[in-house]
Design a protein around this motif. Sequence first.
Motif, PDB file in Angstrom:
ATOM      1  N   ASP A 189       0.862  -1.189   0.000  1.00  0.00           N
ATOM      2  CA  ASP A 189       0.000   0.000   0.000  1.00  0.00           C
ATOM      3  C   ASP A 189       0.892   1.231   0.000  1.00  0.00           C
ATOM      4  OD1 ASP A 189      -2.273   1.510  -0.041  1.00  0.00           O
ATOM      5  OD2 ASP A 189      -2.988   0.935   1.951  1.00  0.00           O
ATOM      6  N   ASP A 264      -5.001  -3.026  -2.713  1.00  0.00           N
ATOM      7  CA  ASP A 264      -6.355  -2.511  -2.912  1.00  0.00           C
ATOM      8  C   ASP A 264      -6.636  -2.356  -4.404  1.00  0.00           C
ATOM      9  OD1 ASP A 264      -5.092  -0.163  -3.722  1.00  0.00           O
ATOM     10  OD2 ASP A 264      -5.289   0.783  -1.760  1.00  0.00           O
ATOM     11  N   ALA A 265      -7.768  -1.745  -4.730  1.00  0.00           N
ATOM     12  CA  ALA A 265      -8.212  -1.670  -6.127  1.00  0.00           C
ATOM     13  C   ALA A 265      -7.257  -0.883  -7.015  1.00  0.00           C
ATOM     14  CB  ALA A 265      -9.603  -1.044  -6.183  1.00  0.00           C
ATOM     15  N   ALA A 277      -5.744  -8.311  -5.947  1.00  0.00           N
ATOM     16  CA  ALA A 277      -6.507  -7.076  -5.759  1.00  0.00           C
ATOM     17  C   ALA A 277      -7.996  -7.370  -5.907  1.00  0.00           C
ATOM     18  CB  ALA A 277      -6.073  -6.023  -6.773  1.00  0.00           C
ATOM     19  N   PRO A 278      -8.854  -6.560  -5.301  1.00  0.00           N
ATOM     20  CA  PRO A 278     -10.305  -6.786  -5.425  1.00  0.00           C
ATOM     21  C   PRO A 278     -10.790  -6.510  -6.844  1.00  0.00           C
ATOM     22  CG  PRO A 278      -9.862  -4.725  -4.281  1.00  0.00           C
ATOM     23  CD  PRO A 278      -8.545  -5.403  -4.437  1.00  0.00           C
ATOM     24  N   ASN A 293     -13.863  -9.965  -2.360  1.00  0.00           N
ATOM     25  CA  ASN A 293     -13.416  -8.591  -2.132  1.00  0.00           C
ATOM     26  C   ASN A 293     -13.371  -8.264  -0.644  1.00  0.00           C
ATOM     27  OD1 ASN A 293     -13.172  -8.200  -4.851  1.00  0.00           O
ATOM     28  ND2 ASN A 293     -14.871  -6.754  -5.055  1.00  0.00           N
ATOM     29  N   GLY A 297     -10.228  -7.106   1.578  1.00  0.00           N
ATOM     30  CA  GLY A 297     -10.297  -5.893   2.387  1.00  0.00           C
ATOM     31  C   GLY A 297      -9.850  -6.119   3.818  1.00  0.00           C
ATOM     32  N   THR A 300      -6.015  -6.046   3.499  1.00  0.00           N
ATOM     33  CA  THR A 300      -5.408  -4.758   3.181  1.00  0.00           C
ATOM     34  C   THR A 300      -5.562  -3.751   4.320  1.00  0.00           C
ATOM     35  OG1 THR A 300      -7.428  -4.060   2.034  1.00  0.00           O
ATOM     36  CG2 THR A 300      -5.685  -5.055   0.694  1.00  0.00           C
ATOM     37  N   GLY A 301      -6.550  -3.962   5.173  1.00  0.00           N
ATOM     38  CA  GLY A 301      -6.711  -3.072   6.326  1.00  0.00           C
ATOM     39  C   GLY A 301      -5.508  -3.085   7.249  1.00  0.00           C
TER      40      GLY A 301
END
Length: 364
Positions: A189, A264-265, A277-278, A293, A297, A300-301
């Motif tokens: 990220d 992430d996206a 990735a989503p 997804n 998530g 990735t949080g």
Amino acid sequence: MDASQKAALVAALGRYKRLQDRNLQRVQEQHEENRKRRRAAILALLRSRRSTAPAAAAGGADWESLLNLDDHAFTRRFRLARHQYDFLLARLQEGGLRSEHSQGAPPIPAPKKLLMFLWFMANRSGLRALSAHFRVSQSSVHRVTHQVLTAMLRLAPDLIPWPDGARKRASAAAFRRVCGIDRVVGVVDGCHVRLQRPSERGGDFLNHRSYYSVLLQGVVDERGRFVDAFAGLPGSARDARLLAESHFYPEWPERMGEYLLLGDAAYAERGFPFVVAPARDDGTLGDAGRRRNARIGRGTGIAARAFGRMKCRWRRLRDLQTTRLDRVAMIALAACCLHNLSLGTFDVCQHYPHDCPRQDDDNL
């Protein structure tokens, strides 16, 4: 002079005496009021000095008293536990951080240099405040922070280590429990590091949140520990471009092997083969896709919370009052090193106990 004139003169002299007495009384009252105000100001100043005595002890020959603080007080001021400070000091001294003389002034010992640097990284105050706090010149503050930054970056490979085979297997098992996806060993990220508008190509550094920034990319494991970091691209760039231009990208086949990263996206547009990735939800995504997804998530949080905690502890990273891009990158990477070193020191964020980042925080 007849009797009537004498009487008028006596009356005039009486009125003059009464006016003089009233004027003298007003002068005395004003003098007394000024004396009380001066006394109150002096008492307030003395109280303020007593209340800031621990901070003032950082200066001059009294800085050693900070090393005698209890663990809780030391950690609150410098964001590292005492044993972490001792470990970092020993490593920096092994790397060449020494006391030094400068223009006839008393030498600044290496332990004081590290305290100054940690205070610099943990607060957003300017060099003038740091100079007053530690009773050294502003030029000494600038020189010391640069010395410690340089020494910290030499330690970066040890403080931000890429995982070996055993560590990858442990991370893959942990991510499988978190998000149910196999072979994941980390999350990639990016975040924005605010700075003043650079003089050259300044518009490139204006990000979509309308402030000037440099991008910091991090890869974190399941503990929120950085295992790779890269900084330097203008804030207007996208996370996918940041990854493609980082030192990580040409090395990914060797580094990743059979393993994967979550992203992430923003990373979906480039189709990186090692990033999960989503999928874009354009209304046709089914329940299975939405569940996938959601699992991504959850993973990735971890990176978002790592960046939030790092900026909460090492607040210098929230607003760098400089236009020097090399110094911005150095401070960003040093913050990643300090974040890894301080893991476990704060089980709960002191300022935001409901976790970082805050939902209204645009400085990420």
